[in-house]
Design an enzyme around this catalytic site. Structure first.
Site, PDB file in Angstrom:
ATOM      1  CD  GLU A  86      -1.004   5.313   5.192  1.00 55.87           C
ATOM      2  OE1 GLU A  86      -0.101   4.503   5.487  1.00 55.87           O
ATOM      3  OE2 GLU A  86      -1.659   5.245   4.156  1.00 55.87           O
TER       4      GLU A  86
ATOM      5  CG  ASP B  46       0.224   0.618   0.012  1.00 53.38           C
ATOM      6  OD1 ASP B  46      -0.593   1.369   0.569  1.00 53.38           O
ATOM      7  OD2 ASP B  46       0.186  -0.629   0.073  1.00 53.38           O
TER       8      ASP B  46
ATOM      9  CG  ASP C 240      -6.231  -1.870   2.569  1.00 53.75           C
ATOM     10  OD1 ASP C 240      -5.917  -1.583   1.390  1.00 53.75           O
ATOM     11  OD2 ASP C 240      -5.409  -2.191   3.441  1.00 53.75           O
TER      12      ASP C 240
END
Ligand code: NOJ
Length: 984
Positions: free
Chosen positions: A560, A557, A637
Site C-alpha cells: 500500500e 504483499d 486479511d
C-alpha cells in the site's frame, strides 16, 4: 491461589468471565482499530469539501458556483475542446485560471481535464524549503492507461452561443453522443440520443483549491481581515491548510491546500457500482446518513486495515476510482483518474414524484461528490448503453486483465507459514495421498532468512531445489512472497545496493525514508523510478534469487505500502518519490508500481526473447486502475466468520465490473479458526472465485483439506474437483476478460441489464458466458438457498438436472455436500472430467461438452485453449471453437470463432491433435430422441469411410421435476477440428 492483595472472586465474577469467554467464542472478537484511520472530518480536505457542499446546499438556489468558462478562450480542433475556466476567489477580487481540455476519443469516451495555470508554470513557492514538484501531479495516466486515447476525427462543435451560453459537441458512435459545456457557472452535461445521462457541477461543488501564499499572522493582529490568508475559499477555518496532524504524525503540506472536487450526477439512475475496494454491497449505499445508509463517504486511500469490518465505506488495500451507474436498459460510467487520497459521497434524490397521484413514483437521481487531496481533475465519461460497453471501453483505456497461466486459475494452498522445505514436501505428498487436486503451494515471509527477501533460510529451507523439483514432478508451482520493505541491516547486499543507487523512497528532506515493518527497520524500494525497475528485474534471475526455479512465482504483499509506524500504517504524505512527486500525489498508485516492477522482472527472468518468456503470475494486495494487467488480487486479511464469507461475493463482483476480475478472498478466513461447516462452505464458494486460494494466519490451526475429517474432507475434495472439471470454462472466461474486459464472474445486472430486480443482486453470480449460475451458501446451518431468476428461461440443477424457471425466486436445496449451481438453458459448457492431481496433468485430457437446450431446442457456447503458459497465443497458438446445437437442423457443430492464422497456429494444432471430445451430455433432451441408440458424426478431413460415422447414444427420461437428458458416447472428434454431430 490469588496473590495477596488481589480481590477475592465472588460467584458473580467467574460467571461473568465465563459469559464473556462464551461471547468471545460466539462473536468475532476482532474489529478494526478505528482510531488508526481517518474519518472524513479528520481528513482536512474531505471536511472542507463536505462543508463546501453543505454551504452550497443550505444556500440552495442562491448558490452559484464561482467557476466560469472564458468564452474568448474557447477553441475546438482535432477532437479537443480547449478553454480557460476562471475561478472567482470568494470574498476577494482575485481569480485563478484553470486550463480545461475536453478530449473526445475515437472510442466514444470523453475525457475532461482541468489543470492549474500557475502551478503548471511553476509560478508558486513551496514552504519549508521543500524539494517537491510544483505542478499538479499529471503522471497517473502514465501508469494507469495503456491505450484508447486516439482523438475522434468525427467529433464536431455544433454550436457556440453568446458569452452566457454554451458550446455543444457531437461525438461518439453515429454521432449519438453530445457534450454541452455551459459557460457560467461552468458545467458539463453528457447526452446520449438527446437525453442527459451525466452532469458535472450541477450542484456547484466544483472546487479546485488554487495555490495561495501563506500569510503568517503578524504579532498583535487579531482575526481581522489583514490577519487572514490572502485568498479565502470558504468561510471555514484554515486549520488544515498548512499542516495537518493525525495519530502523532504531522504532515508538512508544503503546497498548502490543493484539493480537487466535483459533483457528478446521474439523472434517473438508482444504482451505482464500483469504486473498490470496500467491504460493502455491490450497489453502493448513500453516505450522508439516514436509515440503512452510511455517514461517511466511501474512501479510497490504500491501507493495511487490520481486522477490517463489514458493511463499511472504510478504505481497504486497493483503489479503483471507476464507477458505473445503472438503470433499466442503460449503464454509464465514470473514471476519476487521480491517485491521491479520495473520498466519494453518494446521495440519491427522488424527483418528480407527485404526492397526489398514488403509485406514480418519481425517478431517482444519484448524485456523487468526488474529493481528492491533490492532482489534476481528470475524468473519463462512458455513455454505454450496456454494462459491457462500459467495461470494454474502460478496459481499452486501462488494459484488459492479463491472460493468466492456467495453473494460476486452479487451486492454491497457502498458510503463514509452511515452515520448512520438508513441510512443503509433506503437504504436497498428503494432497496426493488423499487424491485432492492442487496446483500451487505458497511460502509466506518465514521462508526468508530473518525477513531478508531474496533469501531462503538455510536452516529451515536448506534444499529449495529439491522442494521445487518434487513439486514440478506433478506440474506444481511454488509462490514465494516478496514485500517492498527492504531490511535495514548490515551484510545484506540488496539493501546496500538499493541505498547506494538511490532507489529507495525518500523522506521530505530527500534522504532514504526509514520505517518499520516485518523485518523491523526497513527502507522501501521506489518503483516509480525506472532505474529501480531495472534493478528489481535483476533480482529475480535464478542466479540472484538463489533457490528459485522456473516453477517459482511471486506474491507481492504490504504494497500500500504498509508501514507499521507510519500515519494510518502507511508512508507520510510528504515523502518524496522519483521525480520529486510527493507521496500524497501518488499514494494509490504505489502498489501498482511495485507489482509492475515484479511483473517485468518475472517476464524477463527466463530471457529477453519472446519465445523464452512465460506469463508471469504475481498476486498483489494493493492495486489501482490498471493493476489487472499484471496479475491477481485478493481481499486481504479477512476473518473466519460467516459474514466475511458473505462479503467476499459482492467484493469480488465489484472488482470484476471495475476491470480487475482476477480476484479472490482467503478461503477459510485469514484470522481465526473456521468451523468445519464454515470451511466447507467456503471451499464451495471459493471454487467460484476467479482467484482460488486457501490461506490462514500464523496463529491458526492447520486446516489443509485432508485434515478436516469426514465428511468434510470428501465434500471439500468434490468442490475442488468441480473447479478442476470446469477449468476449460474458467480459462475461456479469462480469455474473454483478456480481450473484452467482461468480468470472469458476473453479477445479474451485467447479464440482464433490462431487468430492474437484478440490479441490486450481489450474492449469486455467473461464470463467464457459460450460463452457469452459482449461489454459494454463506450462512450457518442453511440447507437451501433462494436463487433469483430474471425471466422464464429454464435453469437446471448442475448435478441432478432439476428444472427451475423464473421470473422470480426459486428455492434450491443445498445440503452441506452441495453448492447450489444451475445451468441456464441455451448454453454449452466445456469440462474436463478426469480427476487429476494438478491442472498441468490435464492438458491433453479429452473434453466433455454439456449442452443445455433451451425451449426451442438450441444451445451454444465456446471453448478457448492454448498452452496455458507461454505467449504463443499472441501468434495464433490457440484453439477457439464455437459450438452450436441448431434447433432446426438438430445438428451440433464446432466452428472456429475467428480465422486464426499465425506462426504458432499449426504447431499448437499438432500438439492438440490427440485431444478429443469424449462425451456430449445433452440436458433437456427432447422426447423425440427416446429409443435412439446412435447419432452420426462427421469431421473435417476425415477419410471417406469415416464421413458419417455412427456413435453410441442414449436418452434418459427425467424423473419428476428433472429434465430428460441424453449422452453421446465418445464421438472422438478433435477439439481443434470442425465437426458435426447429427441428432436428426
Ligand atoms: C499480510 C497479508 O495480508 C497476509 O496474507 C500475510 O500472511 C501476512 N501479511 C504475512 O506476510
Amino acid at each position: 491461589m490469588a496473590p495477596a492483595g488481589s480481590p477475592v472472586l465472588t460467584w458473580g465474577r467467574p460467571l461473568l468471565l465465563v459469559l464473556s469467554v462464551l461471547c468471545n467464542l460466539i462473536l468475532p472478537s476482532a474489529a478494526v482499530k478505528h482510531d488508526l484511520f481517518k474519518t472524513c472530518s479528520q481528513s482536512g480536505f474531505c471536511a472542507r469539501n463536505r462543508a463546501y457542499a453543505d454551504a452550497a446546499a443550505s444556500l440552495s438556489s442562491s448558490w452559484a458556483s464561482p467557476y466560469a468558462l472564458d468564452p474568448s478562450s474557447l477553441s475546438f480542433s482535432d477532437g479537443q475542446l480547449r478553454a480557460t475556466v476562471v475561478k472567482a476567489v470568494l470574498g476577494t477580487d482575485a481569480t485563478a485560471n484553470f486550463p480545461l481540455t475536453v478530449s473526445f476519443l475515437e472510442s466514444g469516451v470523453a475525457r475532461v481535464t482541468l489543470d492549474e495555470e500557475r502551478r503548471r508554470k511553476g509560478d508558486i513557492e513551496l514552504r519549508h524549503g521543500s524539494k517537491a514538484r510544483k505542478e499538479r501531479y499529471d503522471e497517473a495516466a502514465k501508469w494507469a492507461l495503456v491505450g484508447g486515447l486516439e482523438l475522434s476525427k468525427g467529433a464536431v462543435m455544433t454550436e457556440v452561443d453568446d458569452p452566457n451560453g454554451a458550446a455543444k459537441v457531437r461525438y461518439g458512435p453515429d454521432g449519438k453522443f453530445e457534450a454541452v459545456v455551459t459557460f457560467a457557472p461552468f458545467s458539463l452535461e453528457f447526452l446520449r440520443d438527446g437525453a442527459t445521462h451525466v452532469k458535472f457541477n450541477e450542484r456547484g461543488l466544483l472546487n479546485m483549491e488554487h495555490w495561495r501564499q501563506k500569510k503568517e499572522k503578524v504579532e498583535g493582529e487579531g482575526e481581522g481581515e489583514e490577519g487572514k490568508q490572502e485568498m479565502v475559499d470558504t468561510p471555514e477555518d484554515e486549520s488544515t491548510w498548512w499542516d495537518e496532524s493525525f495519530g502523532g504524525n504531522t504532515d508538512s503540506k508544503p503546497r498548502g491546500p490543493e484539493s480537487v472536487a466535483l459533483d457528478i450526477s446521474f439523472p434517473g439512475y438508482e444504482h451505482v457500482y464500483g469504486i473498490p475496494e470496500h467491504a460493502s454491497s455491490m450497489s453502493l449505499k448513500q453516505t450522508r446518513g439516514g436509515h440503512g445508509n452510511y455517514n461517511e463517504p466511501y474512501r479510497l486511500y490504500n491501507a493495511d486495515v487490520f481486522e477490517y469490518i463489514m458493511d463499511s465505506p472504510m478504505t481497504l488495500y486497493g483503489a479503483i476510482p471507476f464507477m458505473q451507474a445503472h438503470r433499466k436498459d442503460s449503464t454509464v460510467g465514470l473514471f476519476w483518474l487521480n491517485a491521491a487520497e479520495t473520498w466519494i459521497d453518494i446521495v440519491k434524490a427522488k424527483t418528480g414524484a407527485n404526492p397526489l397521484s398514488l403509485g406514480v413514483s418519481g425517478k431517482t437521481n444519484t448524485q456523487t461528490h468526488w474529493m481528492s487531496e491533490s492532482g489534476l481533475l481528470d475524468v473519463f465519461v462512458f455513455l454505454g448503453p450496456t454494462p459491457r460497453d462500459v467495461t470494454t471501453k474502460y478496459g481499452e483505456l486501462t488494459g484488459f486483465t492479463q491472460l493468466p497461466q492456467e495453473f494460476a486459475i486452479a487451486y492454491h494452498q497457502c498458510r503463514w507459514n509452511y515452515v520448512t522445505d520438508q513441510d512443503v514436501m509433506a503437504v504436497d505428498r498428503k494432497f496426493d495421498k488423499h487424491d485432492i487436486p492442487y496446483d500451487v503451494i505458497w511460502l509466506d515471509i518465514e521462508y526468508t532468512q530473518e525477513k531478508k527477501y531474496f533469501t531462503f533460510d538455510p536452516l529451515t529451507f536448506p534444499d529449495p531445489k529439491k522442494m521445487h523439483a518434487q513439486l514440478d514432478g506433478h506440474h506444481r508451482k511454488l509462490v514465494a512472497i516478496i514485500d517492498p520493505h527492504i531490511k535495514n541491516v548490515g551484510d545484506y547486499p540488496i539493501v546496500d545496493e538499493m541505498k547506494s543507487k538511490g532507489l529507495a523512497a525518500m523522506n521530505k528532506d530527500g534522504n532514504a525514508y526509514e520505517g518499520w515493518c516485518w523485518p523491523g527497520s526497513s527502507y522501501w524500494v521506489d518503483c516509480f523510478n525506472p532505474l529501480a525497475i531495472e534493478w528489481w528485474k535483476g533480482l529475480f534471475k535464478y542466479d540472484r534469487f538463489i533457490g528459485t526455479a522456473p516453477n517459482t512465482f511471486i506474491w507481492n504483499d504490504m504494497n500500500e505500502p504498509s508501514v507499521f509506524n507510519g500515519p494510518e500504517t502507511t508512508m507520510p504524505k510528504d515523502n518524496l518519490h522519483h521525480g520529486n512527486w510527493e507521496h500524497r500525489d501518488v499514494h494509490n498508485l504505489n502498489g501498482l508500481t511495485f507489482v509492475n516492477a515484479t511483473y517485468e522482472a518475472m517476464l524477463y527472468r527466463d530471457g529477453k526473447k519472446p519465445a523464452d518468456m512465460r506469463r508471469p503470475f504475481v498476486l498483489t494486495r494493493s492495486f489501482y486502475a490498471g493493476s489487472q494487467r499484471m496479475g491477481a488480487m485478493w481481499t486481504g486479511d479477512n476473518q473466519a466468520d460467516w459474514s466475511h464469507l458473505a462479503a467476499s461475493l459482492p467484493m469480488i463482483l465489484n472488482n470484476g465490473i471495475s476491470g480487475f476480475p482476477f480476484a479472490g478472498a482467503d478461503v477459510g478466513g485469514f484470522f481465526g479458526n473456521p468451523s468445519k461447516e464454515l470451511l466447507t462452505r467456503w471451499y464451495q464458494a471459493g471454487a467460484f472465485y476467479p482467484f482460488f486460494r486457501g490461506h490462514a494466519h500464523i496463529d491458526t490451526r492447520r486446516r489443509e483439506p485432508y485434515l478436516v475429517g469426514e465428511p468434510y474432507t470428501s465434500i471439500i475434495t468434490q468442490a475442488l474437483r468441480l473447479r478442476y472439471a470446469l477449468l476449460p470454462a474458467w480459462y475461456t472466461a479469462f480469455h474473454e476478460a483478456s480481450v473484452t474486459g467482461a468480468p470472469v464472474v458476473r453479477p445479474m445486472f451485467y447479464e440482464h441489464p433490462a431487468d430492474e430486480a437484478s440490479a441490486p443482486v450481489d450474492d449469486q453470480m455467473y461464470l463467464g458466458g457459460t450460463g452457469l449460475l452459482v449461489k454459494p451458501v454463506t450462512a450457518e446451518g442453511q440447507t437451501a438457498v433462494d436463487v433469483y431468476l430474471p425471466d422464464s428461461t429454464p435453469y437446471f440443477d448442475y448435478f441432478d438436472f432439476t428444472r427451475y424457471a423464473g421470473p422470480g425466486v426459486v428455492r434450491v436445496p443445498a445440503p452441506l455436500e452441495k453448492v447450489p449451481l444451475l445451468m441456464g438453458a441455451g448454453h454449452i459448457i466445456p469440462r474436463r472430467d478426469r480427476p487429476r492431481r494438478s491442472s498441468g496433468l490435464m492438458k491433453y485430457d479429452p473434453l466433455t461438452l454439456v449442452v443445455v437446450l433451451d425451449e426451442a431446442g438450441g444451445a451454444s457456447g465456446e471453448v478457448y485453449l492454448d498452452d496455458g503458459e507461454s505467449f504463443d497465443f499472441e501468434q495464433g497458438g490457440y484453439i477457439h471453437r464455437r459450438f452450436a446445437l441448431d434447433a432446426g437442423t438438430r445438428a451440433l457443430t464446432s466452428v472456429d470463432v475467428a480465422a486464426r492464422k499465425g506462426a504458432k497456429t499449426a504447431a499448437f494444432e499438432r500438439d492438440m491433435a490427440g485431444v478429443k471430445v469424449e462425451r456430449v451430455v445433452v440436458v433437456n433432451a427432447p422426447e423425440e430422441w427416446k429409443g435412439k441408440t446412435e447419432v452420426h458424426v462427421s469431421e473435417e478431413g476425415a477419410r471417406e469411410s469415416q464421413r458419417r460415422r455412427p456413435v453410441g447414444f442414449e436418452w434418459v427420461e427425467g424423473a419428476k421435476g428433472k429434465a430428460s437428458w441424453a449422452v453421446v458416447r465418445n464421438p472422438k472428434v478433435g477439439v481443434g477440428k470442425g465437426w458435426k454431430i447429427d441428432f436428426s
